[in-house]
Design an enzyme around this catalytic site. Structure first.
Site, short mmCIF file in Angstrom:
data_model
loop_
_atom_site.label_atom_id
_atom_site.label_comp_id
_atom_site.label_asym_id
_atom_site.label_seq_id
_atom_site.Cartn_x
_atom_site.Cartn_y
_atom_site.Cartn_z
N GLY A 28 -0.56 0.27 2.24
CA GLY A 28 0.76 0.98 2.65
C GLY A 28 0.32 2.52 2.07
N SER A 75 -6.30 8.27 2.06
CA SER A 75 -6.05 7.33 2.58
C SER A 75 -7.08 6.93 3.83
CB SER A 75 -4.96 7.04 3.15
OG SER A 75 -4.49 5.82 4.19
N SER A 76 -7.52 5.84 4.10
CA SER A 76 -8.34 5.72 5.04
C SER A 76 -7.66 5.98 6.57
CB SER A 76 -9.09 4.42 5.12
OG SER A 76 -8.10 3.41 5.21
N ASP A 77 -6.33 5.91 6.60
CA ASP A 77 -5.55 5.77 7.75
C ASP A 77 -5.07 7.29 7.91
OD1 ASP A 77 -5.24 3.07 8.20
OD2 ASP A 77 -3.85 2.97 6.55
N HIS A 96 3.29 4.12 6.62
CA HIS A 96 2.64 2.97 7.23
C HIS A 96 2.57 1.92 6.23
CE1 HIS A 96 -0.02 0.43 8.97
NE2 HIS A 96 -1.07 0.76 8.40
N HIS A 98 2.14 -2.93 5.73
CA HIS A 98 2.02 -4.03 6.01
C HIS A 98 3.02 -4.98 5.98
CE1 HIS A 98 -2.68 -3.81 7.59
NE2 HIS A 98 -2.07 -2.61 7.16
N ASP A 121 21.20 1.43 14.67
CA ASP A 121 21.41 2.55 13.77
C ASP A 121 20.19 3.16 13.63
OD1 ASP A 121 24.18 2.22 13.39
OD2 ASP A 121 24.00 1.03 11.43
N TYR A 230 28.49 9.37 10.17
CA TYR A 230 28.03 8.43 9.21
C TYR A 230 27.65 9.37 7.95
CZ TYR A 230 25.78 4.61 6.55
OH TYR A 230 25.32 3.72 5.55
#
Lengths: 235, 235, 235, 235
Positions: A28, A75-77, A96, A98, A121, A230
């Site tokens: 993540g 991060s590799s992402d 991100h 998992h 919502d 809200y």
């Protein structure tokens, strides 16, 4: 010019993701953007959350992806996050994970239907799953192409990323985003929760139907846009 | 005249709901009523639970819904709670959550069958799901109409809200209530637990049958009414 | 003569049940027996676990069920526990819960099949579900009759309660027992875990088969009887 | 020569397994090997995790299985671990659990398909389930034969234990391993998580397909081998 505030916020958001139970091992990452400064801050790759400090957060150029601040590898992402910020100009944070239920829908290659107001919502309609990536996309700049695939999905379906702040990458998992970093984490939490509920809804009633559009619109407007009522309002 | 005791109790009940694992993000609110004083106390809208203090609880008129005490905006679900107190004159507290299993049944638009004594201890028969709201009900005073819809369901099915202290609003989620505020929270917990068990019961045996009426009545009377013999009795 | 040691042990076992995640609200109770003294100690009825202390534990006569020590009312399930100690003379502790997966099997009215060694380590074969109680059994001494129903199930199936230290009462939930109080809690934990795994096993493969008898016997003997070689042995 | 460092590491790994939520009661054990010293260190049999200290860890000869250091009896699964170290010469740690989702697949006697990148990051293809053990294997050196059965499965399927660091023993549960002790724990966690996700994937889409080989290879290479670019690299 330093980016201490952004790194602090991104560090906290990564820890909030863990606290919300969305992270297994180191799977993540959350990023945040400073569009004026032209930079993105993101979690370093494969670092344990227990030890994560603001100074570990890596700052990269939004334009080139080069590291601007920080001594660790991002991060590799990172290339996926960069594409999302470029393609979706109004988002301020990306999360991100998992997380289990959202990954299950991504692996099942099914959109998460809008079965209730909990979903509405946060997401104005179903949360889409992308097509599978082609072999050439995988063999090439894989993480960069993941971002392009997400953008393509939204473009082809005519979706506004502010209306539907999340996606499932087929055979991979969820990306969520928001107008700022905490909102990206909130949408990641909402996506996992609604994915779990949708799964159980289908177990009880395989023919369950999406809610009516009138209800979808009402709930989405309760929280979003000029008529939102809200929360405690904007200060 | 101040309502410190009621606010304290409602604050604690909201925190108990979190402790029981029924709350994701800020999705949930508990209220309590003081019928003699003509007021209801409820959680403020969209406030994080970590920071919730008794002085944040908002007190509104049971009659008009106007804020009587407190500086924050009350929960957006306030009109639903108000209708429930007016329609069900013997209830003292209301707990609304988006707890996962109960929401799944609400989204599946199925009553939760009374498959066992765990259920019968709290709900005398199945927990009903309402019909869908009509477009005009949604476009109008939506939260107010949600309360009316619940009351309509109980009236049409001939249910006593003291016998069945909870309901599923179709495509939305559960509302539970009780003779006082802690009892409303207890019934919300019981509803989530029995909804989860009912879901798994059907997975093991799709033809599972409700328990016999004799057993239902016996268990309900163990905990409720003049012959109750569960617990330490009334002091 | 006081029963402080037994009350202390039973108090701890009730708290261990909570720690193991088997208890929702106040649904659960553990008892222990002192056969020489002719007494059983059990949790008081409807008391919150947070506040449970050894002096709250109620000691009753194994023979008459009358309270021998303690100022609170014993669990409403006391008569069931008493019958189990009388019918199963080698057990030393009983744990009753409404743990979610075991209740689901009880509500589905299905035996839990022995799908694996996790199950065989604790239960020598499937965990049986009783028949439904008849109306006259429910209307009469209900909790006492629940105990008789369990004993009848074991007698009719030719089961030894030392081999299969647990049962599912149809439409109600699990009772587990053991040679002593901690062992009763351990078997309650094992029953919930194996009930959960059995449920998921059937989801993956609806035609899943029980393990072979040779494996069942091997695993059961690893932990039980003269040839046991699991653990650190008896001191 | 003492093995304090190895015992310390193995003790910590056993506690990490608990922290990751993979252990119920005492069902689980981690071992580590020192191939130069010819020894394996493993958890003692049936000891509660709360009290586990490095000095409780038992050191046995890799060759004979005799206890070399430590006063407790080693885990009853010791012979399985020993066979794995002998058959798979490049592994440094082994983690055995009865984690719920992985056990469910083992009991269902189904391979866990590679439905996504979460799986591919750790396992290069499906995680295999063994055949059932024969009666003679069970009656003989059962735990030793469990190890041989695992090795047979890998040999017959042509699998490299470095590519697929885990297995499901039919009717029993998962064994995972790694290049070192922490990596074995990491793979045990990944196996449970992907087993859970695979189960839910099939619930959403019974016809879900494995990911394409190109994506499987890409993800596996991101984390493994010379081209790995996940994490902070080797120091």
């Amino acid at each position: 010019m330093s980016h201490d505030a952004l790194r602090e916020q991104v560090c906290q958001a990564n820890l909030d993701l863990v606290k919300a139970g969305l992270v297994i091992l180191t799977w993540g990452n959350v990023s945040g953007v400073d569009r004026d400064a032209g930079v993105m801050a993101i979690k370093p790759s494969g670092v344990a959350y227990d030890a994560l400090r603001p100074e570990d957060i890596v700052v990269v150029s939004l334009d080139t992806g080069d590291v601007v601040e920080g001594s660790l590898r991002p991060s590799s992402d990172t290339p996926t996050h960069l594409v999302l910020y470029r393609e979706f100009p109004r988002i301020g944070g990306v999360a991100h994970t998992h997380s289990a239920a959202a990954v299950s829908w991504a692996q099942a290659e099914r959109d998460v239907p809008c079965f209730g107001t909990t979903h509405a919502d946060h997401f104005r309609g179903c949360v889409p799953v992308t097509r599978r990536m082609r072999a050439d996309e995988i063999r090439g700049a894989y993480e960069h192409n993941t971002g392009l695939l997400i953008a393509e999905s939204f473009r082809e379906r005519g979706l506004d990323p502010s209306d539907v702040p999340g996606v499932l990458v087929a055979g991979h998992g969820p990306f969520a985003w928001g107008h700022d970093v905490p909102n990206a984490v909130e949408n990641a939490v909402a996506l996992e929760a609604t994915a779990r509920m949708a799964l159980d809804t289908l177990r009880i009633n395989p023919d369950a139907r999406a809610i009516d559009d009138t209800l979808l619109e009402r709930h989405h407007r309760r929280k979003h846009g000029a008529e939102a009522y809200y929360g405690q309002g904007k200060a």
